[in-house]
Motif scaffolding. Structure first.
Motif, PDB file in Angstrom:
ATOM      1  N   PRO A 138       0.800  -1.225   0.000  1.00 22.56           N
ATOM      2  CA  PRO A 138       0.000   0.000   0.000  1.00 22.56           C
ATOM      3  C   PRO A 138       0.832   1.274   0.000  1.00 22.56           C
ATOM      4  O   PRO A 138       0.431   2.287  -0.576  1.00 22.56           O
ATOM      5  N   MET A 139       2.023   1.233   0.636  1.00 21.13           N
ATOM      6  CA  MET A 139       2.864   2.436   0.662  1.00 21.13           C
ATOM      7  C   MET A 139       3.463   2.733  -0.703  1.00 21.13           C
ATOM      8  O   MET A 139       3.489   3.888  -1.153  1.00 21.13           O
ATOM      9  N   ILE A 173       2.254   1.801  -3.593  1.00 17.50           N
ATOM     10  CA  ILE A 173       1.162   2.151  -4.505  1.00 17.50           C
ATOM     11  C   ILE A 173       0.651   3.557  -4.221  1.00 17.50           C
ATOM     12  O   ILE A 173       0.461   4.372  -5.140  1.00 17.50           O
ATOM     13  N   THR A 174       0.450   3.871  -2.945  1.00 15.26           N
ATOM     14  CA  THR A 174      -0.154   5.151  -2.566  1.00 15.26           C
ATOM     15  C   THR A 174       0.789   6.326  -2.740  1.00 15.26           C
ATOM     16  O   THR A 174       0.415   7.367  -3.301  1.00 15.26           O
ATOM     17  N   PHE A 175       2.020   6.196  -2.248  1.00 20.64           N
ATOM     18  CA  PHE A 175       2.931   7.342  -2.234  1.00 20.64           C
ATOM     19  C   PHE A 175       3.812   7.468  -3.470  1.00 20.64           C
ATOM     20  O   PHE A 175       4.264   8.565  -3.803  1.00 20.64           O
ATOM     21  N   GLY A 194       3.080   5.589  -6.570  1.00 15.60           N
ATOM     22  CA  GLY A 194       2.360   5.251  -7.796  1.00 15.60           C
ATOM     23  C   GLY A 194       2.824   3.977  -8.469  1.00 15.60           C
ATOM     24  O   GLY A 194       2.680   3.826  -9.688  1.00 15.60           O
ATOM     25  N   VAL A 229      -5.528   4.772   4.352  1.00 14.85           N
ATOM     26  CA  VAL A 229      -5.018   4.800   2.972  1.00 14.85           C
ATOM     27  C   VAL A 229      -6.052   4.208   2.005  1.00 14.85           C
ATOM     28  O   VAL A 229      -6.293   4.758   0.914  1.00 14.85           O
ATOM     29  N   LYS A 230      -6.688   3.110   2.414  1.00 14.20           N
ATOM     30  CA  LYS A 230      -7.603   2.400   1.506  1.00 14.20           C
ATOM     31  C   LYS A 230      -8.913   3.144   1.298  1.00 14.20           C
ATOM     32  O   LYS A 230      -9.423   3.216   0.193  1.00 14.20           O
TER      33      LYS A 230
END
Length: 255
Positions: free
Chosen positions: A32-33, A35-37, A39, A252-253
């Motif tokens: 998730p980190m 993907i989120t921060f 890309g 985040v989700k």
């Protein structure tokens, strides 16, 4: 580039601490980190997470085993059924809408953290000694079937599910549960990482190297601490780690 490296290190350390302390899969933190921060494509992020998990889980398992907090025999039995039914779960997942089980492992990580704070696992070491080897083997197979199917179906949550089943169903004390969990995860992560790279090609090797090194460091330090801590302290810290990670992933989700 400096920001990227910062995220790689932060994600790796967080994943390593979660792995060494609570047997949490690195994929629950790193993916998730990235993907989120940064890309990253989801498939590449998961591949990096799984590859980072291999050494971290292996060194954690070694540390727990050295301190006699690892059930190798029943861990191997459970591993076989986990691997088989992960494939069955993956097949079943292809038959239902993608969002059906979305968010399950994220929310369960948060709830499991709260559970360890409110109702700590204080099972004494050797509490399962009165069970026959046959009973332990059958329970390991059945629990492996459940864990494997759920992990294959939702695509995540292996470490969290292992910890929940080992402590809540099989009655392991916390240290042995985490040690057995990371032992199993070392093999499942290796299988997953090889599959991802065979199908999708090599990920960003620099990101992989930094994440893997940070995850290994975090896991080693956390595992050493966990094996020296008393049960009550370990429960509280494990609960806090899982609650913080779960809460962060929920934010985040969903936000």
């Amino acid at each position: 580039m400096a920001f990227n490296i910062f995220i790689y290190i932060l994600a790796g350390l967080g994943a390593g601490v979660g792995t060494g302390l609570a047997g949490l899969s690195a994929a629950a933190v790193i993916s998730p980190m990235l993907i989120t921060f940064l890309g990253f494509p989801a498939y590449e992020a998961v591949g990096i997470s799984l590859a980072s998990d291999v050494l971290a889980s292996a060194v954690s398992a070694y540390t727990y085993g050295k301190n006699k907090n690892l059930d190798i025999k029943n861990g191997l039995i459970m591993l076989c059924s986990v691997l088989v039914f992960t494939m069955v779960g993956s097949w079943a997942a292809s038959l239902v809408p993608n969002s059906t089980m979305g968010g399950f492992s994220v929310v369960m990580t948060l709830l499991l953290g709260v559970k360890f704070i409110v109702r700590p696992v204080m099972t004494p070491k050797g509490a399962n000694a009165d069970k026959s080897p046959r009973t332990k083997a059958v329970q390991s197979v059945l629990c492996g079937v459940l864990i494997g199917f759920i992990c294959g179906f939702i695509g995540a949550g292996g470490g969290m599910m292992l910890l929940l089943i080992l402590t809540g169903v099989l009655g392991y004390e916390l240290k042995t549960a985490v040690g057995t969990s990371v032992f199993i995860m070392a093999f499942t992560a290796l299988t997953g990482a090889v599959s991802h790279m065979a199908i999708g090609g090599l990920p960003d090797l620099f990101a992989l190297a930094v994440c893997a090194a940070a995850t290994l460091l975090g896991a080693r330090v956390a595992a050493l601490f966990a094996n020296r801590a008393d049960a009550k302290t370990l429960n509280r810290i494990t609960g806090v780690v899982l609650t913080v990670l779960g809460g962060a992933m929920v934010l985040v989700k969903y936000f």
